[in-house]
Write an enzyme that holds these catalytic residues in place. Structure first.
Site, PDB file in Angstrom:
ATOM      1  N   GLY A 116       0.853  -1.482   0.320  1.00  0.00           N
ATOM      2  CA  GLY A 116      -0.162  -0.075   0.035  1.00  0.00           C
ATOM      3  C   GLY A 116       0.519   1.442  -0.101  1.00  0.00           C
ATOM      4  O   GLY A 116       0.059   2.596   0.296  1.00  0.00           O
ATOM      5  N   GLY A 117       1.693   1.257   0.147  1.00  0.00           N
ATOM      6  CA  GLY A 117       3.192   2.819  -0.007  1.00  0.00           C
ATOM      7  C   GLY A 117       2.935   3.307  -1.326  1.00  0.00           C
ATOM      8  O   GLY A 117       2.484   4.012  -0.771  1.00  0.00           O
ATOM      9  N   LYS A 118       2.155   3.660  -2.480  1.00  0.00           N
ATOM     10  CA  LYS A 118       2.420   3.730  -3.577  1.00  0.00           C
ATOM     11  C   LYS A 118       0.607   4.192  -3.221  1.00  0.00           C
ATOM     12  O   LYS A 118       0.103   5.051  -4.189  1.00  0.00           O
ATOM     13  CB  LYS A 118       2.797   3.068  -4.859  1.00  0.00           C
ATOM     14  CG  LYS A 118       4.156   2.724  -4.973  1.00  0.00           C
ATOM     15  CD  LYS A 118       4.609   2.231  -6.285  1.00  0.00           C
ATOM     16  CE  LYS A 118       6.430   2.209  -6.317  1.00  0.00           C
ATOM     17  NZ  LYS A 118       7.041   0.961  -5.049  1.00  0.00           N
ATOM     18  N   GLU A 140      -4.313  -6.065  -5.374  1.00  0.00           N
ATOM     19  CA  GLU A 140      -3.294  -7.142  -5.283  1.00  0.00           C
ATOM     20  C   GLU A 140      -4.657  -8.503  -5.106  1.00  0.00           C
ATOM     21  O   GLU A 140      -5.249  -8.674  -5.409  1.00  0.00           O
ATOM     22  CB  GLU A 140      -3.526  -7.217  -3.267  1.00  0.00           C
ATOM     23  CG  GLU A 140      -2.682  -8.101  -3.380  1.00  0.00           C
ATOM     24  CD  GLU A 140      -1.396  -7.836  -4.095  1.00  0.00           C
ATOM     25  OE1 GLU A 140      -0.986  -8.995  -4.326  1.00  0.00           O
ATOM     26  OE2 GLU A 140      -0.138  -7.079  -4.522  1.00  0.00           O
ATOM     27  N   ASP A 184       3.553  -1.182 -10.510  1.00  0.00           N
ATOM     28  CA  ASP A 184       4.726  -1.397  -9.507  1.00  0.00           C
ATOM     29  C   ASP A 184       5.131  -3.747  -9.582  1.00  0.00           C
ATOM     30  O   ASP A 184       4.610  -4.368  -9.289  1.00  0.00           O
ATOM     31  CB  ASP A 184       4.431  -1.141  -7.886  1.00  0.00           C
ATOM     32  CG  ASP A 184       5.738  -1.535  -7.947  1.00  0.00           C
ATOM     33  OD1 ASP A 184       7.151  -0.827  -8.531  1.00  0.00           O
ATOM     34  OD2 ASP A 184       5.766  -1.873  -6.394  1.00  0.00           O
ATOM     35  N   CYS A 237      11.400  -2.952  -8.730  1.00  0.00           N
ATOM     36  CA  CYS A 237      12.368  -2.824  -7.731  1.00  0.00           C
ATOM     37  C   CYS A 237      13.732  -3.685  -8.117  1.00  0.00           C
ATOM     38  O   CYS A 237      14.021  -4.191  -7.441  1.00  0.00           O
ATOM     39  CB  CYS A 237      11.964  -2.431  -6.220  1.00  0.00           C
ATOM     40  SG  CYS A 237      11.156  -4.860  -6.004  1.00  0.00           S
TER      41      CYS A 237
END
Length: 457
Positions: A116-118, A140, A184, A237
């Site tokens: 949930g960061g982005k 998700e 992502d 990443c």
């Protein structure tokens, strides 16, 4: 750190020999810690230095024990790697001059959203730019991770976020629905080597090739859901060209897009390496971990499609929505039910949410308000965290740190001087949750699943 020769070659191909040497020398250094503050929940700041590409992001001098900070549990900030925040920077560049579509909110999809960061960054940036005129779907596919995503979205408190759990292919039925899609994608995780030695040992060229193929499948599956002229933010990443520039070039040529990551669009940031198709953030050059980001604009039509309508079983129990609930909210909402729980969705996105609920497996939408028991509404824990809750909707009690931690630990707390009934428990002005104050004792409404499990003494 023992680095494989094939990985060294991949790094040098991606960012050049000299840049790779700097990165390798940084792999043995400790990882940094950063937080990103919620601009819609005023929160005391910790000591730190601002992240160059995120005005709400700060790199901390050391890692505190976040579990024992009530502001963390109130959604005052999110713990996120500073390099990961660069995707939010790219998003803000994209929406800076974007006009709202006529007659509807901006539609955004965060396809691989957990934890949930982005998602929380996209939500805050969208709200700062468009007010409440946006809809953000945080998806998700992994069932084990979607609950964590939903919890983090609830803590952040933005009611314009819808959490779903679907394979990327499911979004094809929403032909041309989204204005912006953020992908992502799952990757070989080279950017995690400094945090996870095992990730380095498990790295292989075969796994890179496998990840590249999976990433292309994800992009191809979701591509129909992006409107013509819409924006795709692609990020990983990892560092290698196959999963990064190679996939961006493939998307442009095979799916139909133009790459927009020139410096006049994205700007020049200290330590960020420009690649052929995007930008790479590499330890040693920046303080965070590994991140790659590129931006594309779709140049082909989505084709003709229609929303797939799911057959839904009627609810077994009809919940009566009490009169006067609107006064709990600071924006107009539409009330609905999910099982026995009454939920509230901002009025301006309610029809959009209905479309999504017919097409996707929606886990959460808007804000859970509570459950009716007799004549009473038992408020939901999520309501205390929502920025949609009116400041005067409930009597509240301001607590000190240890009392707040006791509440979060689900210890017995007493508020003998406070009004009887449902109380909003606050810490430094931010809502933590509810208790039912009986005078000589309180019944906690804090969920067992969110309670602090470590010793708070």
């Amino acid at each position: 750190m023992n680095i494989k020769e094939s990985f060294i070659r991949f790094m040098e191909e991606a960012i050049g020999h000299e840049n790779a040497l700097v990165a390798f020398s940084a792999f043995d250094a400790p990882a940094s810690t950063a937080v990103r503050y919620n601009p819609f929940k005023e929160c005391r700041k910790m000591d730190g230095r601002m992240v160059p590409w995120c005005s709400h992001g700060y790199i901390l001098p050391e890692r505190p024990l976040f579990t024992l900070d009530p502001l963390f549990h109130a959604g005052g900030y999110y713990v996120q790697d500073s390099s990961s925040m660069f995707v939010g920077h790219a998003f803000r560049k994209v929406i800076a001059d974007m006009e709202l579509p006529a007659g509807r909110p901006l539609r955004i999809l965060d396809l691989c959203a957990a934890p949930g960061g982005k998602t929380t960054d996209l939500a805050a940036s969208s709200r700062e730019r468009f007010g409440g005129d946006y809809l953000l779907v945080a998806n998700e596919v992994m069932k084990a991770r979607v609950g964590i995503l939903a919890d983090n979205v609830a803590l952040w408190g933005d009611p314009n976020v819808v959490v779903s759990s679907d394979d990327p292919a499911a979004f094809a039925s929403l032909s041309g629905f989204f204005d912006i899609i953020v992908t992502d994608v799952p990757c070989s995780g080279e950017g995690m080597f400094r945090k996870d030695e095992e990730a380095l040992q498990q790295w292989s060229e075969d796994n890179v090739a496998l990840c590249q193929a999976r990433q292309r499948r994800i992009l191809a599956d979701v591509w129909p859901a992006l409107r013509e002229g819409g924006i795709l933010l692609y990020s990983t990443c990892t560092f290698n060209r196959l999963e990064n520039d190679g996939n961006v070039a493939w998307t442009a040529s095979e799916l139909g897009a133009e790459v927009l990551t020139q410096e006049d669009i994205m700007g020049r940031m200290p330590g960020v390496l420009k690649t052929e198709m995007g930008y790479s953030l590499v330890p040693g050059h920046v303080e965070g971990e590994g991140q790659y980001c590129a931006v594309l604009r779709k140049t082909v039509a989505s084709g003709v499609g229609s929303v797939r309508i799911r057959s839904r079983k009627p609810q077994v129990r009809t919940v009566q929505i009490p009169d006067g609930l609107q006064k709990l909210m600071n924006v107009p909402v539409v009330f609905r039910t999910r099982g026995e729980t009454i939920t509230a969705v901002p009025q301006n996105i309610a029809s959009e949410v209905a479309v999504l609920e017919d097409a996707l497996h929606v886990v959460a939408a808007g804000c859970a308000v509570g459950v009716v028991k007799g004549k009473d509404l038992v408020p939901d824990a999520d309501l205390a965290l929502s920025i949609m809750l009116d400041a005067d909707a409930f009597a509240s009690v301001e607590t000190d740190r240890m009392t707040a931690l006791g509440f979060l630990h689900r210890d017995a707390v007493l508020f003998p001087e406070a009004p009887r009934g449902y109380l909003l428990v606050r810490y430094e002005g931010l809502g933590l949750g509810f208790v039912k104050n009986l005078g000589n004792r309180c019944n906690s409404l804090h969920p067992q699943s969110r309670r602090i499990r470590m010793d708070i003494k």
